[in-house]
Design an enzyme around this catalytic site. Structure first.
Site, PDB file in Angstrom:
ATOM      1  N   ASP A  49       4.404  -1.629   1.594  1.00  0.00           N
ATOM      2  CA  ASP A  49       3.134  -0.945   1.355  1.00  0.00           C
ATOM      3  C   ASP A  49       2.586  -1.426  -0.004  1.00  0.00           C
ATOM      4  OD1 ASP A  49       1.119   0.963   1.548  1.00  0.00           O
ATOM      5  OD2 ASP A  49       2.391   2.619   0.877  1.00  0.00           O
ATOM      6  N   GLU A  77      -1.496  -5.075  -1.884  1.00  0.00           N
ATOM      7  CA  GLU A  77      -2.797  -5.777  -2.072  1.00  0.00           C
ATOM      8  C   GLU A  77      -2.795  -6.639  -3.327  1.00  0.00           C
ATOM      9  OE1 GLU A  77      -2.408  -2.502  -1.585  1.00  0.00           O
ATOM     10  OE2 GLU A  77      -2.851  -2.525   0.558  1.00  0.00           O
ATOM     11  N   ASP A  80      -4.797   4.467   4.964  1.00  0.00           N
ATOM     12  CA  ASP A  80      -4.920   5.920   4.786  1.00  0.00           C
ATOM     13  C   ASP A  80      -6.176   6.488   5.434  1.00  0.00           C
ATOM     14  OD1 ASP A  80      -2.654   5.487   3.406  1.00  0.00           O
ATOM     15  OD2 ASP A  80      -3.517   5.781   1.417  1.00  0.00           O
TER      16      ASP A  80
END
Ligand code: NOJ
Length: 991
Positions: free
Chosen positions: A557, A560, A635
């Site tokens: 996760d 980025e 999300d």
């Protein structure tokens, strides 16, 4: 700022937050001010201004780029030359080396670099150690094949003056017409232009120039200076060339302005798809304002966009710069291979002249304009002509979807967080108690000791191995999160090694860059560095990642990367990576490199026993990420609008080469009402990646907690997923070998029917002919589904006939998922309810044969392997084609697999796994009275010959189609056999 609480007193925290949420669920909105609009991004604004100037000058606008005819050379499928950029002020011509590779696969690749930067003849500012070249390593991460140059490509002898023409592609049916002045390329297929480069003259390579320090305005002349500034061409607006500030962060830009831009037009094409990840319709919208259009370009700059909004061109977590244009009978595409921040403008215009007179088949043209902040200009051109051909060549280029382990395509149960190992074991038992299938339970960041990855919180997870052992008893798996930020704290061995081995991302001054994420102050591993990959691999061995077992897999996760105190919640652009590349150069690939390292690590670790296919879920991605695992849409919120948005997002990822995609079932933020949760499970059962997940502040919502009748309805959706796993796995195999999407939009399946080109609320599962249209509206008890042609469809549940081109309204009370079967298909199921997919390994199959009212017959395939190892690469699989021939009324199973070293061993292991039922939907009326069929199996003893097997025929009644069931034909799934339905009613004397 999001924050995660420490491990102490969880119960109290939960109770308090749950109460708060029950009372009050705030409306969540994205913090737009945290992310740049085009106007706030210097190069975006300049390139839009460049285009505005071109448009305003209309016919008098000429692109300053020309191809130097003397420089052109062509050899072995490669054209090289120099594009000259004319600088009007100085008259200087800057040299931009051009390469066009014509590839054996039928693709063309156009690359433009800048000679000065290539040769290093530039000066960097601020003493920067950055590389002087434009970034040219995107291909290293994204491209894995299809680079062979075409032997047949040839420069045409009779080219007109000022033009170079190259014939290439299958049967030399493609042409690249390269005009020299200005430099423009038309790509033609069968004589018709499909793609044009620089036709609008928006090619723009911002060249290197030294910064000219201006004297500060003299006292009293400030206004004059300001006025002078205003009349400067906005496309040459210097204010963001040398430094750019946003949200309190300043980017030092040591290389000055260096964007690349190009207009790409698709004459005659009305629809364009792709360039994920965004919310909004599958068929992309125009971006230059106007009713129903976006005002900003689609942005690709991987970011952790908290509480993201619907119908927006704003960037999200992943980026695939691949776009397809489609019209009836033709699909073409481009891959813009650039890893820097990128924006794409889209405008559409009706063709005023008779399109046919222009040799163009459509009436609308889509014009796109791409701009990236840095790097070389590097574009692949796909001339189709079908969506299938494009998916295949994109797969050949960037790699095919990983063939996942079977558990990975079953159901995943996640939340932030299962709080103790006992909690995990309890959830596991409760699924069993309620006979609800699931394969994987997930651990979010709280399992660690103070967010230190590769550790366990000893208070809450004292016995991780015991926990994994219990899961393994039912062949279940655990997925644990491991993020790329490494806590900057004393006595943390992972951090100590990261520092001592010098493998972290650096800041612009060459020191280890320190940012803020879940653990607080953190360092980031630089997975662009081969040495960092090697080190990362060492962390996963069982003796280093203690407490992890073979059934533990990984969730990557925040890659980025997400940085809470960084510009736009990510890394500063002037940070430095391995090889002295600036972060700006490679930002969009960062997430991929982290997953790549985890893939290598988990593969290596499994090799210490028996190699197994890694499973990794990633939030950030780029072209090529499909080779390594699954993605999800981040999300989302427990709102109907987010459920609705998930379909186009998942479909778009599929047609963009990364089909192993899903959205958090139930919605991440907030507490879904029961009917929303149920509808989400029904839709989720058709996401290729099917996982429920929820934020730490939400109430528990495991399916067994839903209460009657919701629990039963959710269980039905889950069982449907499990029953159809053989069809899903077969679809994954197609993605793995053909690059085809796993769930497919209407335009992809019916590419000649314009009425279906914008549809994104219904989808087909692989090649099964199953068409699902989940309910996405609050309170709806019906859905509209569009059928592209006259082929009959049948309701999956009660076999009601739905037929006729156009919209049909299907009943959809809460307990019903609208699902249709298209005639002409055969698809496999396994109908016995089990606790997990692993326990279905030797279960018998049901084959569903769906017939039309005419004589078209039906066919389908099944792909099956051990669902775990790489043995399938050596032939350890079953691959069957089932064909029902309407003329002879025979259903056959034939082998379509290639044999390898391990084929026989696998076939042996599957001996005795049989077909337990064949259901024929839309059975011919003449079967009335049929009570048996003739069955023959290959390899059966001659004496066994043809056997009679019971068949029960059910007549059509009302709208319900006729159907027949052959019970237990006693044929093996791995063998050749035929079932002959042509024999008549049973001879009564035999009884
Ligand atoms: C952000 C992810 O998107 C979310 O799924 C996860 O639960 C949190 N990070 C915590 O790890």
């Amino acid at each position: 700022m999001r924050s995660s609480n420490g491990p102490f007193n969880w119960t109290a925290v939960f109770l308090f937050l749950s109460c708060l949420y029950t009372l009050f669920t705030p409306a969540l909105t994205v913090k737009k001010q945290d992310f740049k609009t085009c106007d706030q991004s210097g190069f975006c604004k300049r390139n839009r201004a460049y285009s505005d100037t071109a448009i305003s000058q209309s016919s008098s606008w000429t692109s300053p780029y020309t191809l130097d005819a003397q420089s052109i050379a062509f050899k072995g499928g490669q054209l090289t030359g120099i594009v000259l950029k004319n600088l009007p002020q100085s008259g200087e011509n800057l040299r931009l080396p051009l390469t066009i590779n014509f590839l054996e696969s039928g693709l063309a690749r156009v690359s433009i670099d800048e000679e000065k930067r290539q040769k290093g003849e530039i000066e960097l500012r601020h003493g920067s150690k950055a590389r002087k070249e434009r970034y040219n390593e995107a291909e290293k991460w994204a491209i894995v094949g299809g680079q062979q140059l075409s032997k047949g490509a040839a420069v045409s002898k009779d080219s007109e003056e000022g033009t170079t023409k190259v014939l290439y592609g299958p049967a030399s049916g493609y042409e690249a017409i390269i005009r020299h002045r200005p430099f423009v390329i038309d790509f033609k297929r069968d004589g018709e232009t499909h793609i044009q480069f620089n036709e609008r003259g928006l090619l723009n390579v911002e060249h290197w120039r030294p910064k000219i320090e201006k004297e500060p305005p003299k006292e009293g002349e400030e206004n004059k200076a300001e006025e002078e500034q205003k009349i400067v061409d906005p496309a040459e607006d210097e204010s963001t060339w040398w430094e750019e500030t946003f949200g309190g962060n300043t980017d030092s830009k040591p290389k000055g302005p260096e964007s690349v831009a190009l207009d790409v037009s698709f004459p005659g094409y009305e629809h364009v798809y792709g360039v994920p990840e965004h919310t909004g319709p599958l068929s992309l919208l125009q971006t230059r304002g106007g009713e129903g259009n976006h005002d900003d370009p689609y942005r690709l700059y991987n970011s952790d966009v908290f509480e993201y909004e619907m119908d927006s061109p704003m960037t999200l977590y992943g980026a695939i710069p691949f776009m397809q244009a489609h019209r009836a009978g033709s699909t073409v595409g481009v891959l813009w291979l650039n890893a820097a921040e990128t924006w794409i403008d889209i405008v559409k215009s009706k063709l005023s002249a008779n399109p046919l007179s222009l040799g163009i088949k459509g009436t609308t043209t889509t014009q796109t304009h791409w701009f990236s902040e840095a790097g070389i200009l590097d574009v692949f051109v796909f001339l189709g002509p079908t969506p299938q051909a494009i998916s295949k060549s994109y797969g050949e280029l960037t790699g095919y979807t990983q063939l996942p382990q079977q558990f990975a395509i079953a159901y995943h149960q996640c939340r932030w967080n299962y709080v103790t190992d006992e909690d995990v074991k309890d959830v596991d038992r409760k699924f069993d108690k309620h006979s609800i299938p699931y394969d994987v339970i997930w651990l979010d960041i709280e399992y660690t000791e103070e967010k230190k990855y590769f550790t366990w919180d000893g208070m809450t997870f004292p016995d991780p191995l015991g926990m994994q052992k219990q899961l393994d008893e039912h062949e279940r798996k655990l997925v644990a999160i491991i993020d790329p930020h490494i806590k900057n704290t004393a006595n943390y061995w992972v951090k100590d090694e990261l520092v001592s081995k010098d493998l972290a991302i650096k800041n612009k001054d060459g020191n280890i860059w320190d940012g803020w994420c879940w653990p607080g102050s953190s360092y980031w591993v630089d997975c662009f560095n081969p040495a960092a990959i090697e080190w990362w691999k060492s962390l996963f061995t069982y003796d280093r990642f203690k407490g992890s077992a073979r059934n533990l897999f990984i969730w990557n996760d925040m890659n980025e990367p997400s940085v809470f105190n960084g510009p736009e919640t990510t890394s500063p652009k002037d940070n430095m990576h391995h090889g002295n590349w600036e972060h700006r150069d490679l930002h969009n690939i960062n997430g991929l490199t982290f997953v790549n390292a985890t893939y290598a690590a988990t593969l290596q670790r499994s090799k210490s026993e028996a190699p197994q296919r890694p499973f990794i879920l990633t939030r950030s991605f780029y072209a090529g990420s499909q080779r390594m695992g699954a993605m999800w849409t981040g999300d989302n919120q427990a709102l109907w609008s987010h459920l609705k948005a998930s379909l186009p997002m998942v479909l778009n990822n599929g047609v963009s080469g990364f089909p192993f995609a899903g959205a958090d079932v139930g919605g991440f933020f907030g507490n879904p009402e029961k009917d929303l949760l149920v509808r989400w499970y029904q839709a989720g059962a058709f996401y290729p990646f099917f996982r429920a997940h929820a934020h730490i502040d939400t109430r528990r919502r495991e399916p067994y907690l839903a209460g009657s009748p919701y629990r039963e309805i959710i269980t039905k959706a889950l069982r449907l997923r499990y029953a159809l796993l053989p069809s899903w796995y077969t679809a994954f195999r197609e993605a793995h070998t053909e690059g085809w999407p796993i769930v497919r939009p209407n335009w992809w399946v019916h590419p000649s029917d314009p009425a279906g080109f914008a549809l994104d609320k219904q989808m087909y599962l692989g090649s099964t002919g199953l068409l699902v249209a989940p309910v996405l509206e609050e309170g709806a008890t019906s859905v509209d589904v569009y059928l592209a042609d006259e082929t009959p469809y049948y309701d999956y549940w009660d076999f009601e006939l739905v037929k006729g081109r156009g919209m049909h309204t299907l009943d959809a009370p809460l307990e019903k998922l609208p699902l249709l079967m298209r005639a002409g298909h055969v698809f496999p199921r396994r109908d016995r309810p089990r606790r997990s997919s692993g326990l279905m390994r030797y279960d018998p199959f049901t084959l569903v044969v769906v017939l039309g009212t005419d004589a078209q017959g039906a066919e389908g395939t099944l792909y099956l392997d051990d669902g775990e190892s790489f043995d399938y690469e050596q032939g350890a699989f079953i691959h069957r084609k089932f064909t029902y021939d309407a003329a002879t009324q025979i259903l056959r199973s034939e082998d379509i697999g290639e044999k390898g070293k391990k084929s026989d061993a696998y076939a042996m292991s599957m001996q005795g796994v049989r077909v337990e039922r064949v259901i024929v939907v839309g059975a011919p009326a003449e079967w009335k009275g049929k009570e048996e069929v003739d069955v023959a199996e290959e390899g059966a003893k001659a004496s066994a010959g043809t056997r009679k097997v019971d068949c029960v025929f059910h007549e059509a009644s009302g709208k319900k189609a006729a159907w027949a069931v052959v019970r237990d034909p006693r044929v093996e799934i791995g063998k050749g056999w035929k079932i002959d339905f042509s024999s008549g009613a049973r001879d009564k004397k035999e009884l």
